[in-house]
Design an enzyme around this catalytic site. Sequence first.
Site, PDB file in Angstrom:
ATOM      1  N   CYS A 240      -3.646   3.046  -5.064  1.00 31.99           N
ATOM      2  CA  CYS A 240      -3.016   3.693  -4.052  1.00 31.99           C
ATOM      3  C   CYS A 240      -2.053   4.598  -4.827  1.00 31.99           C
ATOM      4  O   CYS A 240      -2.087   5.636  -4.018  1.00 31.99           O
ATOM      5  CB  CYS A 240      -2.932   2.792  -3.021  1.00 31.99           C
TER       6      CYS A 240
ATOM      7  N   ASP B 106      -3.580   9.439   3.897  1.00 33.06           N
ATOM      8  CA  ASP B 106      -3.826   7.665   2.857  1.00 33.06           C
ATOM      9  C   ASP B 106      -5.075   8.003   2.715  1.00 33.06           C
ATOM     10  O   ASP B 106      -6.609   8.262   3.049  1.00 33.06           O
ATOM     11  CB  ASP B 106      -4.165   6.817   4.106  1.00 33.06           C
TER      12      ASP B 106
ATOM     13  N   HIS C 140       1.046  -1.054  -0.068  1.00 34.74           N
ATOM     14  CA  HIS C 140       0.075   0.255   0.195  1.00 34.74           C
ATOM     15  C   HIS C 140       1.126   1.331   0.036  1.00 34.74           C
ATOM     16  O   HIS C 140       1.736   1.308   0.705  1.00 34.74           O
ATOM     17  CB  HIS C 140      -0.920  -0.153   1.506  1.00 34.74           C
TER      18      HIS C 140
END
Length: 451
Positions: A410, A359, A342
Amino acid sequence: MNGVNSHHHKPSFSPSSKAMAPGNHHRYPQVKSPLRRQVHAPSPLRKFGLSALPKQSRCSKQQVSGDNGLVVERKTLDLVLDCRTDREVIDVDEDDEVDYVEVISDDDDDDEVEIVENVVVDMDVEEESEKEVSLDDGNKKNGSFMVVDEKSSLPVTDVCSFEAYRKALKSAENRTSKLKARGFGDVLRDRCRGLLRSLRFFFIRDQEPVEDVGREPFKSLSKEDVAKVKHAFSANAQNILVTHENSNIDITVEKLRCLKPGQWLNDEVINLYLVLLKEREAREPKKFIKCHFFNTFFFTKLVQSGTGYNYSAVRRWTSMKKLGYHLIDCDKIFIPIHMSIHWTLAVINVKERKFQYLDSFKGREPKILDALARYFADEVRDKNEVEVDVSQWRQEFVQVLPEQRNGFDCGMFMLKYMDFYSRGLDLCFTQEHMPYFRVRTAKEILQLRAE
């Protein structure tokens, strides 16, 4: 014969005689007076303590002085009537406005004139402000107010005038509050802004057109650009498409394919794009804020898995010879964070004195911000010999940001966080923009120029 002669006799012309002659009434009608209009006025109420003024033969100014010293100038209508009726009829023009009506009292006991004010409730507050008002407790008598005529100086108690004034003022205040509650001011401002925008052409038509900065991140791609990206994706996987000499980064077809839909971004594509963002700022320093972009290997060097925090491992990364500036001179410092599978972003916001963490899944990692706070203090002490108390800086885990709706975008979210922040823009994109951003990033890498 006399009858015949009298029949042919031509009478002498006399306007007055023709007007008055009964036989000529159908030929020469009398001049009628103008149409009359009824004006209704309230009847005098003596039980409220109303007294009267003597008759006046012309309009005059009257001064209303209250028990508290209230002084109000007003005009009374010059009317002289010989008798009293319940309904007075007055000749007025259509354009005239009757604010005050004089009601005649013909009581046998006293020959007096009672003045009653006919006040329009929807008057403007500005008209009321033109009246001179003063208060004096010495004139107070039984809750009434003194009405003084300038010529006769005779006092008259008149409670209705002050009550009507008070009600009119309260009505104006209520009307103003209702307009505010209905958003009348906002509507008016919007209309004014629309008018200014419509007139904007006449003021700037001789100037060069100014490009809208907010639309630049979403600039349309041409058919040629899209075709070039598709061709690059379909080429031989080992072919080197571009090479960035200053950073010594090669982008092959296989590495560029990480920008295809559903793929995870790799280090080479991310690091080259960050170099292009820094070069974009150097080309147009007035258009973009001053930033520094660390590559994807910085944080893993700073915080090693075995030994923990290690400033000496990255001390040479930010020398003046290598960068040409100090980190303390930047507005924002971007640090890509790779967490197994991630990508997230950490920001040292020097201008606003805070550490931020972004995030796309809205995660929180306080240890990352603690390590960066320690690093910035060591960096400024080493390069600038200045002590910075980062304990007073705020830590912010940004929650109002575009969110990721799948398991592979991401890396693109992280790049766009940096792209928009370096422009000085808010994060005004969504998951739906990711396919476009992937093609645009590939196009910018192929041309080695970020836009």
